[in-house]
Design an enzyme around this catalytic site. Structure first.
Site, PDB file in Angstrom:
ATOM      1  N   TYR A 184       0.833  -1.201   0.000  1.00 42.33           N
ATOM      2  CA  TYR A 184       0.000   0.000   0.000  1.00 42.33           C
ATOM      3  C   TYR A 184       0.864   1.245   0.000  1.00 42.33           C
ATOM      4  O   TYR A 184       2.009   1.237   0.441  1.00 42.33           O
ATOM      5  CB  TYR A 184      -0.948   0.010   1.211  1.00 42.33           C
ATOM      6  CG  TYR A 184      -0.259   0.191   2.548  1.00 42.33           C
ATOM      7  CD1 TYR A 184      -0.031   1.463   3.074  1.00 42.33           C
ATOM      8  CD2 TYR A 184       0.165  -0.905   3.299  1.00 42.33           C
ATOM      9  CE1 TYR A 184       0.595   1.628   4.308  1.00 42.33           C
ATOM     10  CE2 TYR A 184       0.781  -0.751   4.536  1.00 42.33           C
ATOM     11  CZ  TYR A 184       0.998   0.523   5.028  1.00 42.33           C
ATOM     12  OH  TYR A 184       1.625   0.693   6.242  1.00 42.33           O
ATOM     13  N   CYS A 185       0.304   2.331  -0.525  1.00 44.38           N
ATOM     14  CA  CYS A 185       0.961   3.633  -0.531  1.00 44.38           C
ATOM     15  C   CYS A 185      -0.127   4.690  -0.623  1.00 44.38           C
ATOM     16  O   CYS A 185      -1.315   4.369  -0.539  1.00 44.38           O
ATOM     17  CB  CYS A 185       1.972   3.747  -1.669  1.00 44.38           C
ATOM     18  SG  CYS A 185       1.279   3.380  -3.299  1.00 44.38           S
ATOM     19  N   THR A 186       0.238   5.938  -0.813  1.00 42.81           N
ATOM     20  CA  THR A 186      -0.732   7.025  -0.712  1.00 42.81           C
ATOM     21  C   THR A 186      -1.896   6.872  -1.692  1.00 42.81           C
ATOM     22  O   THR A 186      -3.052   6.752  -1.296  1.00 42.81           O
ATOM     23  CB  THR A 186      -0.048   8.382  -0.935  1.00 42.81           C
ATOM     24  OG1 THR A 186       1.062   8.495  -0.051  1.00 42.81           O
ATOM     25  CG2 THR A 186      -1.020   9.524  -0.675  1.00 42.81           C
ATOM     26  N   ILE A 213      -4.103   4.274   0.032  1.00 45.53           N
ATOM     27  CA  ILE A 213      -4.618   4.675   1.338  1.00 45.53           C
ATOM     28  C   ILE A 213      -5.761   5.668   1.180  1.00 45.53           C
ATOM     29  O   ILE A 213      -6.748   5.631   1.929  1.00 45.53           O
ATOM     30  CB  ILE A 213      -3.500   5.307   2.188  1.00 45.53           C
ATOM     31  CG1 ILE A 213      -2.355   4.320   2.405  1.00 45.53           C
ATOM     32  CG2 ILE A 213      -4.043   5.790   3.532  1.00 45.53           C
ATOM     33  CD1 ILE A 213      -1.074   4.975   2.909  1.00 45.53           C
TER      34      ILE A 213
END
Length: 302
Positions: A184-186, A213
């Site tokens: 996961y990341c922004t 996210i």
């Protein structure tokens, strides 16, 4: 004043003439009065822009008409009208600088060798079905996780995206190769590449959160698997998904709970200090003690 918004987005699709795409995007944004940062490469486009909501809607409509960009998932959030000082449109070898431009393969449908996309509800379903077997793997710079991350997530010790390949190849995470790993990341773009890096190096079951996210937080806030605030690469620095967001960050100086980052006192230093309000009033806390040889991502990444 019209309602101000910020959009974060990316799209992977073959771009035959990056320079032509750059010029078109700059002209489009200037005509709409938008500011922010856009990166163009042979793999597609990555951007974050701020401005009037009506102007951003026109931008979205026009950009989706470009071949291969009709599937772009634009993530919207509240803006202030001063989130970006100027407009920057640049051509780069990679949309995110992992240092391996040929790591991913792209066609008109996006990245073809990356992890399986999971919608936010599918992430929750996977955890319900597989329980503690599921591993969340943070695809951001380590400092971003200081103020928010998925519960019990693995946070690699990286300062930039360029560190990820060496980190994955180090052997630290080989014990995860047979587990379901959710990257996961922004906004999702870093995981498009990170998931491919992991698959290419023997990880057998790799997922990525569709929309990152931002999309998960917009749907569930911090009532499910996400905890804390989200770091953003603009003047906001941190956003909360609900008014009851739990503060998980700790002041670098005194350990008090905080979510507020401050720029280092030396203008040429790109490090950030995580400080509580009282410690942010102490001038000595902004004296630079950082390693000047380190480069850090202060770019648009999602």
């Amino acid at each position: 004043m019209e309602l101000q918004k910020v959009i974060l987005y990316y799209g992977f699709a073959p771009v035959g003439d990056p320079n032509a795409l750059k010029l078109w995007q700059r002209t489009l944004c200037e005509s709409l009065g938008l500011k922010g940062r856009i990166i163009v490469s042979k793999h597609g486009i990555n951007g974050t822009l701020g401005g009037d909501m009506s102007a951003l809607k026109k931008y979205v409509k026009a950009t989706k008409e470009y071949p291969g960009f009709n599937r772009i998932d634009f993530k919207w959030s509240q803006g202030t009208g001063t989130d970006f000082p100027r407009l920057s449109v640049k051509i780069r070898p990679e949309l995110v600088s992992f240092g391996y431009p040929d790591e991913i393969k792209v066609d008109e449908n996006g990245v073809v060798n990356g992890g399986k996309h999971l919608a936010p509800y599918e992430v929750n379903e996977l955890v319900k079905e597989r329980g503690e077997e599921v591993v969340f793997f943070d695809g951001r710079n380590a400092f971003e996780a200081k103020i928010g991350k998925f519960k019990d997530a693995v946070v690699p010790d990286v300062a930039t995206s360029r560190d990820f390949v060496a980190e994955v190849e180090s052997g630290k995470y080989d014990h995860l190769k047979d587990k379901p790993v959710v990257t996961y990341c922004t906004g999702g773009i870093r995981c498009e590449i990170l998931s491919a890096v992991m698959i290419n190096r023997g990880f057998k079951e790799v997922y990525q959160i569709k929309g990152g996210i931002v999309r998960y937080g917009n749907k569930y806030g911090d009532k499910e698997l996400w905890e804390g605030s989200l770091y953003t690469f603009d003047k906001r620095m941190a956003v909360d998904f609900t008014e009851e967001t739990k503060i998980v960050g700790e002041c670098d100086k005194c350990g008090s709970k905080t979510k507020q980052f401050y720029n280092c006192g030396t203008k040429t230093c790109h490090e950030l200090n995580l400080l509580c309000e009282p410690c942010s009033k102490v001038k000595e806390n902004f004296i630079c003690h950082h390693d000047a040889s380190k480069a850090h991502d202060r770019e648009l990444i999602g």
